[in-house]
Design a protein around this motif. Sequence first.
Motif, mmCIF file in Angstrom:
data_model
loop_
_atom_site.group_PDB
_atom_site.id
_atom_site.type_symbol
_atom_site.label_atom_id
_atom_site.label_comp_id
_atom_site.label_asym_id
_atom_site.label_seq_id
_atom_site.Cartn_x
_atom_site.Cartn_y
_atom_site.Cartn_z
ATOM 1 N N SER A 33 0.850 -1.187 0.000
ATOM 2 C CA SER A 33 0.000 0.000 0.000
ATOM 3 C C SER A 33 0.886 1.237 0.000
ATOM 4 N N GLU A 34 0.814 2.001 -1.065
ATOM 5 C CA GLU A 34 1.586 3.243 -1.210
ATOM 6 C C GLU A 34 0.650 4.291 -1.817
ATOM 7 N N ILE A 39 1.457 3.957 -7.201
ATOM 8 C CA ILE A 39 0.870 2.746 -7.797
ATOM 9 C C ILE A 39 0.577 3.000 -9.279
ATOM 10 N N ASN A 50 -6.153 -3.199 -6.263
ATOM 11 C CA ASN A 50 -5.722 -4.149 -5.217
ATOM 12 C C ASN A 50 -4.747 -3.541 -4.210
ATOM 13 N N PHE A 51 -4.101 -2.444 -4.594
ATOM 14 C CA PHE A 51 -2.985 -1.932 -3.780
ATOM 15 C C PHE A 51 -3.507 -1.012 -2.680
ATOM 16 N N LYS A 52 -4.156 -1.637 -1.704
ATOM 17 C CA LYS A 52 -4.737 -0.889 -0.588
ATOM 18 C C LYS A 52 -4.349 -1.595 0.709
ATOM 19 N N PRO A 53 -4.441 -0.889 1.838
ATOM 20 C CA PRO A 53 -3.999 -1.525 3.093
ATOM 21 C C PRO A 53 -4.811 -2.765 3.414
ATOM 22 N N ASN A 55 -4.806 -5.918 2.288
ATOM 23 C CA ASN A 55 -5.328 -6.760 1.207
ATOM 24 C C ASN A 55 -4.316 -7.859 0.869
ATOM 25 N N TYR A 97 4.782 -5.899 2.720
ATOM 26 C CA TYR A 97 4.476 -6.474 1.406
ATOM 27 C C TYR A 97 4.819 -7.968 1.391
ATOM 28 N N TRP A 120 9.564 3.147 -0.608
ATOM 29 C CA TRP A 120 8.220 2.765 -0.173
ATOM 30 C C TRP A 120 8.170 2.623 1.352
ATOM 31 N N CYS A 122 5.914 1.176 3.114
ATOM 32 C CA CYS A 122 5.449 -0.148 3.558
ATOM 33 C C CYS A 122 6.569 -1.181 3.545
#
Length: 357
Positions: A33-34, A39, A50-53, A55, A97, A120, A122
């Motif tokens: 998640s960034e 993204i 899909n790139f969310k916290p 998930n 990640y 990043w 994350c």
Amino acid sequence: MAAGDATLISADNEWSPLRAVIVGRAENSAFPSEPAKMIEATMPAEHAANFKPGNPFPAEILSKAQEELDNFAAILQSKGIRVYRPRKVDWLKEGGYTGAMPRDGLLTVGNTLIEAPFAWGCRRNEINLGYVDILSELGASGTSRICRAPQIVGKDTIYDDGKIKGFGNGNGDDSSHWIVNNSRPAFDAADFMRFGKTIIGQLSHVTNRKGVDYLQAIVPGGYSVEILETTDEHAMHIDATILPLRKGLLVYHPERTSKAALRGHDVFRDWELHAYPFAPQPREPPGPPMFMCSPWLLLNALSLDENRIMVEANDTQFASWVTDKFGMTPILCPFQHVNSMGGSFHCATVDLVRSSV
Ligand code: NVA
């Protein structure tokens, strides 16, 4: 050298016989998640949502990817290569990640293992969570040097004002092309490759000019870092742009760099440089989604030595090409679920020891 005194970190290139390597692991990996602009700049548009916290990757992809990584590690071990594996981490719980892509976070240069100052957020704790046991074992030898990433003091401003205003050659005003600014050193280790005393890298959405300067400052004496001119507006990791097969022989992605750009570096003056001549073929039957990478991931091969390379089992056109044209011996290995999570054999490993030939 006395028994027990073996060199634990020593690699000067990407093709000498591989003796020791880290192979990642996939369990509990989650979509990174960034900020949306990062993204959009780096990930395939059709998968951006899909790139969310919080998930996780689909469970079936994770379990099959883990099987593929274990099988790959067993193949390497069967060939006499020492394999290290990271700790199992709950990346979902940690807000991280993955442990499957160690190449992004660790770069071996000579006897030194360098932790990347990730752009990043994350990923900033990734090495600490997954790899400390390996780092302490390697560092305890007395023959190796471990360089941990610098602490970020205060607020991280790396994303402030970052935006794509247009794309040039990546060597001009850094901040005009990339999502990250130049407010602190940032790089992913996968934006660099070793060619003897020359490290070739690229500026990208995760690697800024201060990151390159920082890397130059900490590599062992005698090594120099040079930036290759690339034309990849989504640039993130150089290891699907260039692939050295052996000393003097390199394959490149013709839409991302050029023979002229490569020849601009003394280290490639006498090399055979070959554009990969085919558009990557869609896999049949279609494999799992490539959530994070382009089909050019087929160039993300791992050399075991100057003849043998690990190639994804479906990339038969590429395997035949390197066999017929260069006399290489590809070792085909299933890896498409690891590919789905963001990388192939090069991304999923860190070379620790390559012996000189
Ligand atoms: N981001 C690049 C490199 C991946 C290793 C790509 O998707 O082709």
